[in-house]
Design a protein around this motif. Sequence first.
Motif, PDB file in Angstrom:
ATOM      1  N   ASN A 109      -3.982  12.926 -16.382  1.00 28.99           N
ATOM      2  CA  ASN A 109      -2.620  12.139 -15.219  1.00 28.99           C
ATOM      3  C   ASN A 109      -3.473  12.813 -13.496  1.00 28.99           C
ATOM      4  OD1 ASN A 109      -2.494   9.392 -16.968  1.00 28.99           O
ATOM      5  ND2 ASN A 109      -0.433  10.418 -17.299  1.00 28.99           N
ATOM      6  N   VAL A 110      -3.343  13.814 -14.234  1.00 30.02           N
ATOM      7  CA  VAL A 110      -3.381  14.799 -12.312  1.00 30.02           C
ATOM      8  C   VAL A 110      -4.113  14.051 -11.664  1.00 30.02           C
ATOM      9  CG1 VAL A 110      -2.496  16.644 -10.488  1.00 30.02           C
ATOM     10  CG2 VAL A 110      -1.123  16.528 -13.023  1.00 30.02           C
ATOM     11  N   PRO A 111      -5.617  14.645 -11.731  1.00 31.75           N
ATOM     12  CA  PRO A 111      -6.443  14.164 -10.745  1.00 31.75           C
ATOM     13  C   PRO A 111      -6.830  13.022 -10.560  1.00 31.75           C
ATOM     14  CG  PRO A 111      -6.950  15.277 -12.855  1.00 31.75           C
ATOM     15  CD  PRO A 111      -5.787  15.344 -12.783  1.00 31.75           C
ATOM     16  N   VAL A 112      -7.066  12.068 -11.626  1.00 33.04           N
ATOM     17  CA  VAL A 112      -6.610  10.924 -11.446  1.00 33.04           C
ATOM     18  C   VAL A 112      -5.631   9.840 -11.099  1.00 33.04           C
ATOM     19  CG1 VAL A 112      -6.715   8.150 -13.291  1.00 33.04           C
ATOM     20  CG2 VAL A 112      -7.636  10.272 -13.952  1.00 33.04           C
ATOM     21  N   ALA A 113      -4.611  10.286 -10.734  1.00 34.17           N
ATOM     22  CA  ALA A 113      -3.240  10.006 -10.250  1.00 34.17           C
ATOM     23  C   ALA A 113      -3.307  10.528  -9.198  1.00 34.17           C
ATOM     24  CB  ALA A 113      -1.853  10.434 -10.547  1.00 34.17           C
ATOM     25  N   GLY A 114      -3.573  10.986  -8.323  1.00 35.05           N
ATOM     26  CA  GLY A 114      -3.995  11.820  -7.299  1.00 35.05           C
ATOM     27  C   GLY A 114      -5.050  11.293  -6.741  1.00 35.05           C
ATOM     28  N   ALA A 115      -6.323  11.181  -7.143  1.00 35.76           N
ATOM     29  CA  ALA A 115      -7.177  10.496  -7.116  1.00 35.76           C
ATOM     30  C   ALA A 115      -6.957   8.361  -6.655  1.00 35.76           C
ATOM     31  CB  ALA A 115      -9.034  10.222  -7.866  1.00 35.76           C
ATOM     32  N   LEU A 116      -6.625   8.184  -7.599  1.00 39.05           N
ATOM     33  CA  LEU A 116      -5.677   6.666  -6.986  1.00 39.05           C
ATOM     34  C   LEU A 116      -4.368   6.345  -5.419  1.00 39.05           C
ATOM     35  CD1 LEU A 116      -4.342   5.472 -10.953  1.00 39.05           C
ATOM     36  CD2 LEU A 116      -5.873   4.746  -9.054  1.00 39.05           C
ATOM     37  N   ALA A 117      -3.968   7.398  -5.362  1.00 37.46           N
ATOM     38  CA  ALA A 117      -3.147   7.297  -4.330  1.00 37.46           C
ATOM     39  C   ALA A 117      -3.916   7.510  -3.036  1.00 37.46           C
ATOM     40  CB  ALA A 117      -2.441   8.462  -4.274  1.00 37.46           C
ATOM     41  N   VAL A 118      -4.695   8.661  -2.880  1.00 33.84           N
ATOM     42  CA  VAL A 118      -6.418   8.687  -1.484  1.00 33.84           C
ATOM     43  C   VAL A 118      -6.964   7.779  -1.842  1.00 33.84           C
ATOM     44  CG1 VAL A 118      -8.457  10.133  -1.156  1.00 33.84           C
ATOM     45  CG2 VAL A 118      -6.487  11.342  -2.122  1.00 33.84           C
ATOM     46  N   ALA A 119      -7.373   7.004  -2.635  1.00 32.45           N
ATOM     47  CA  ALA A 119      -8.421   5.813  -2.897  1.00 32.45           C
ATOM     48  C   ALA A 119      -7.636   4.232  -2.252  1.00 32.45           C
ATOM     49  CB  ALA A 119      -8.793   5.224  -3.771  1.00 32.45           C
ATOM     50  N   GLY A 120      -6.192   4.242  -2.971  1.00 31.53           N
ATOM     51  CA  GLY A 120      -5.219   3.572  -1.891  1.00 31.53           C
ATOM     52  C   GLY A 120      -4.937   3.298  -0.463  1.00 31.53           C
ATOM     53  N   ARG A 121      -4.767   5.255  -0.342  1.00 27.50           N
ATOM     54  CA  ARG A 121      -4.485   4.792   1.364  1.00 27.50           C
ATOM     55  C   ARG A 121      -5.698   4.062   1.996  1.00 27.50           C
ATOM     56  NH1 ARG A 121      -3.605   5.197   5.171  1.00 27.50           N
ATOM     57  NH2 ARG A 121      -2.067   6.337   6.833  1.00 27.50           N
ATOM     58  N   CYS A 122      -6.702   4.625   1.404  1.00 29.40           N
ATOM     59  CA  CYS A 122      -8.071   4.232   1.953  1.00 29.40           C
ATOM     60  C   CYS A 122      -8.947   3.201   2.472  1.00 29.40           C
ATOM     61  CB  CYS A 122      -9.106   5.197   1.375  1.00 29.40           C
ATOM     62  SG  CYS A 122      -9.472   7.295   2.051  1.00 29.40           S
ATOM     63  N   LEU A 123      -8.115   1.985   1.267  1.00 20.97           N
ATOM     64  CA  LEU A 123      -9.570   0.936   1.171  1.00 20.97           C
ATOM     65  C   LEU A 123      -8.915   0.005   0.622  1.00 20.97           C
ATOM     66  CD1 LEU A 123     -10.853   1.677  -2.465  1.00 20.97           C
ATOM     67  CD2 LEU A 123     -12.205   1.715  -0.134  1.00 20.97           C
ATOM     68  N   PHE A 124      -6.360  -0.384   0.552  1.00 24.33           N
ATOM     69  CA  PHE A 124      -6.229  -1.171   1.146  1.00 24.33           C
ATOM     70  C   PHE A 124      -6.000  -1.427   2.326  1.00 24.33           C
ATOM     71  CE2 PHE A 124      -4.487  -0.421  -3.467  1.00 24.33           C
ATOM     72  CZ  PHE A 124      -6.367  -0.452  -3.995  1.00 24.33           C
ATOM     73  N   PRO A 125      -5.716  -2.650   2.964  1.00 26.04           N
ATOM     74  CA  PRO A 125      -5.071  -2.988   4.626  1.00 26.04           C
ATOM     75  C   PRO A 125      -4.193  -2.434   4.845  1.00 26.04           C
ATOM     76  CG  PRO A 125      -5.415  -4.615   3.159  1.00 26.04           C
ATOM     77  CD  PRO A 125      -5.618  -4.063   1.612  1.00 26.04           C
ATOM     78  N   ALA A 126      -3.587  -1.964   5.371  1.00 30.72           N
ATOM     79  CA  ALA A 126      -2.946  -1.527   6.248  1.00 30.72           C
ATOM     80  C   ALA A 126      -1.273  -2.175   5.905  1.00 30.72           C
ATOM     81  CB  ALA A 126      -2.678  -0.976   7.374  1.00 30.72           C
ATOM     82  N   ASP A 127      -0.459  -1.764   5.356  1.00 29.63           N
ATOM     83  CA  ASP A 127       1.057  -3.011   5.704  1.00 29.63           C
ATOM     84  C   ASP A 127       0.953  -3.259   6.860  1.00 29.63           C
ATOM     85  OD1 ASP A 127       1.508  -2.147   2.526  1.00 29.63           O
ATOM     86  OD2 ASP A 127       1.847  -0.691   3.175  1.00 29.63           O
ATOM     87  N   ARG A 166       0.384  -0.887   0.215  1.00 26.35           N
ATOM     88  CA  ARG A 166       0.131   0.437  -0.283  1.00 26.35           C
ATOM     89  C   ARG A 166       0.815   1.176  -0.050  1.00 26.35           C
ATOM     90  NH1 ARG A 166      -4.090   1.725   5.055  1.00 26.35           N
ATOM     91  NH2 ARG A 166      -2.307   2.271   5.403  1.00 26.35           N
ATOM     92  N   ARG A 167       1.944   1.223   1.081  1.00 30.88           N
ATOM     93  CA  ARG A 167       3.153   2.496   0.982  1.00 30.88           C
ATOM     94  C   ARG A 167       3.230   2.333  -0.348  1.00 30.88           C
ATOM     95  NH1 ARG A 167       5.878   0.158   4.953  1.00 30.88           N
ATOM     96  NH2 ARG A 167       4.540   1.263   6.478  1.00 30.88           N
ATOM     97  N   MET A 168       4.228   1.402  -0.873  1.00 21.32           N
ATOM     98  CA  MET A 168       4.695   1.892  -2.294  1.00 21.32           C
ATOM     99  C   MET A 168       3.353   2.533  -3.872  1.00 21.32           C
ATOM    100  SD  MET A 168       7.772   2.046  -1.947  1.00 21.32           S
ATOM    101  CE  MET A 168       7.780   1.738  -3.214  1.00 21.32           C
ATOM    102  N   PHE A 169       2.335   1.885  -3.495  1.00 16.78           N
ATOM    103  CA  PHE A 169       1.040   2.120  -4.071  1.00 16.78           C
ATOM    104  C   PHE A 169       0.890   3.487  -4.257  1.00 16.78           C
ATOM    105  CE2 PHE A 169      -3.518   2.913  -5.142  1.00 16.78           C
ATOM    106  CZ  PHE A 169      -3.583   2.262  -7.122  1.00 16.78           C
ATOM    107  N   VAL A 170       0.730   4.245  -2.941  1.00 18.74           N
ATOM    108  CA  VAL A 170       0.519   5.331  -2.818  1.00 18.74           C
ATOM    109  C   VAL A 170       1.157   6.657  -3.468  1.00 18.74           C
ATOM    110  CG1 VAL A 170       0.077   7.065  -1.302  1.00 18.74           C
ATOM    111  CG2 VAL A 170      -0.905   4.823  -0.999  1.00 18.74           C
ATOM    112  N   LEU A 171       3.089   6.396  -2.722  1.00 22.21           N
ATOM    113  CA  LEU A 171       3.824   7.276  -3.357  1.00 22.21           C
ATOM    114  C   LEU A 171       4.315   6.934  -5.130  1.00 22.21           C
ATOM    115  CD1 LEU A 171       6.705   7.774  -2.563  1.00 22.21           C
ATOM    116  CD2 LEU A 171       7.708   5.795  -2.837  1.00 22.21           C
ATOM    117  N   ALA A 172       4.161   5.669  -5.491  1.00 26.11           N
ATOM    118  CA  ALA A 172       4.301   5.842  -6.704  1.00 26.11           C
ATOM    119  C   ALA A 172       2.572   6.991  -7.554  1.00 26.11           C
ATOM    120  CB  ALA A 172       3.976   4.584  -7.368  1.00 26.11           C
ATOM    121  N   ALA A 173       2.061   6.809  -7.083  1.00 26.86           N
ATOM    122  CA  ALA A 173       0.865   7.590  -7.771  1.00 26.86           C
ATOM    123  C   ALA A 173       1.078   9.139  -7.506  1.00 26.86           C
ATOM    124  CB  ALA A 173      -0.801   6.844  -6.919  1.00 26.86           C
ATOM    125  N   LEU A 174       1.370   9.257  -6.205  1.00 26.27           N
ATOM    126  CA  LEU A 174       1.562  10.211  -6.004  1.00 26.27           C
ATOM    127  C   LEU A 174       2.729  11.311  -7.112  1.00 26.27           C
ATOM    128  CD1 LEU A 174       1.597  10.806  -2.049  1.00 26.27           C
ATOM    129  CD2 LEU A 174      -0.448  11.622  -3.515  1.00 26.27           C
TER     130      LEU A 174
END
Length: 451
Positions: free
Chosen positions: A162-180, A66-74
Amino acid sequence: MALLVLALAQLVISLDYSIVYVALPDIGAGLGFDDHDLQWVVSAYVVAGGGFLLLGGRAADLLGRRRMFVLAALLYAGSSLVGGLAQNPGALVAVRAVQGVGGSLLFPATLSLINTLYAEGPVRNRALAVWGAAGAGGLCLGSLLGGVLVEAFGWPSVFFVNVPVAGALAVAGRCLFPADAPRDRARRFDVVGALTATGGVTLLVFLLVRAPAEGWDTPAALTSAALSAGLLTLFVAVERRSRDPLVPGRLFARRGLPTAMAVTALFNATFSSVPYFLTLYFRTVHGYSAVATGLAFLVPAVVVAVGTRAGERAVAVVGVRRMLVGGLVLGAAGAAALAQALTSDGSYAGLLPGIVLLSLGQGAAWTGMWITASTGVAPGDQGIASGLASTTLQVGGAVGLAVLVALAGGVGQSASGPGLLDGIRTAVFATAAGIGCGALALLVPRRTPSP
C-alpha cells in the motif's frame, strides 16, 4: 486521469479491507495472536472505518475534498508502513484502526469528488460505474493479491504494497483535482455533533462485531450498548438545535438517500460477506493454498466489473430502481445456486454458474446504490450524503457477518469436518434469502406524499 485516480483510490480501500483475509493464518502465527483475538485484524478496520465516516464526509464538504483526499492517502501510506513493521498483535491492531480512519476520510472524499466533478446524469453514472468496478472488484482481487504476496514475500507484504500506491495517490490527487474553494466561514463545523456521532457509531459497530462471539450480556457489550445509545440520542438532540448540523435534515426530504442507505446496508450484509465463507470453503474444506484461493476469486472480480458497467447502461434504459431490483434478483439466484453447489467433493467449475450470477448482481447493485445516493443532493452536501450511505454500508457489513456466522453455527478459522461445510452452506443460503427480501422491498409501490 482524474477518474483513474479516483477509481484507484477506491481499489485501495477495498483491497485494504479484503487483502488480509488470506494472510490471517500467517499473521496469527507470525505475531502470536490468540485464536479469539485474530478477528481484530479485520474488525479494527471495520470499527474505526464505520465510526468516522460521518465525520469524514462532512470534513470533505467543509474543509475541502482535495485536501481530505490527499490527507487520507498519506495516512494510508504511513499506517501501512508501520503495519508491515509491526512486531506484536497490539501494534498491528492499532495500525488497522488507523487504516480504518484513513478509509473513512478517503471514501467520502473520493465519492464526493466524483459527484461534484461530473454532472448528474449519464456522465456521472458512467464515472460511478468505473469507480464501482474498481471498488467491488477490489473486494475479490484482494484475496488474489493477498495470496500471491503471502506466498512470495510473507504477511508484511500485504501492508507494504500500500505504501507506494497510497503515496502516488496523494501526489496525483494534489496535481489533478481542482483546488478547494476558500472555506465558507458562514458554515460552522458541528463539533459536538461530530463527536457524539463518531463515538456513538464507533461503539455500535464495536458492539456488533464483538458481541456475537463473546456474548450480548458481557460487561463490555452492555457498556458499549448503553454508551452508544446515549451518544446517538444526544447526537439527535444536538442536530435538532444546531444552526449548521452535521447531518442536515433536508437530505432526507428526498426518498433517494434513505433508499440508498438501506440498500448499502443490505449489500454489505450479504454480497460482501460471501468472500469470507468462500475463503473458508476453499482453504479449509478443499485445502487450497493461499495463491490458489486468490486465483479462485479472479473470476468473481472480472464479472463484478462487467456487472458495474452493465448496471450503468441498464439505468439509461429501465431506470435506477428497476435496475437495482434486477441486480438483487440476479444476486439472490446466484447465491442460492452457489450454496447448492458447495459440496465436499464438488469442483470449482460447478461453482461458476452461481458465482457468475452473484457477481453480476453485485456489480449492478453497487453502481445503482451510489447513483441513488447522489441523485438530487446539492454539491455542498455530497460529502455528508456519501458519509451517511457508507456508514450504513459498514454497519450493515458488521451486522450481516455477525448474523451469518451465528447462523453457520459459529464457523471459525479452526473449524473442520462436515459441520463446517453445513455451516457455510447455511450462511450462503441465508445470504440468498436476504438479497431476495431486499428485491421484494424495492418492489413495494411508493406512496405519494400529501402536500
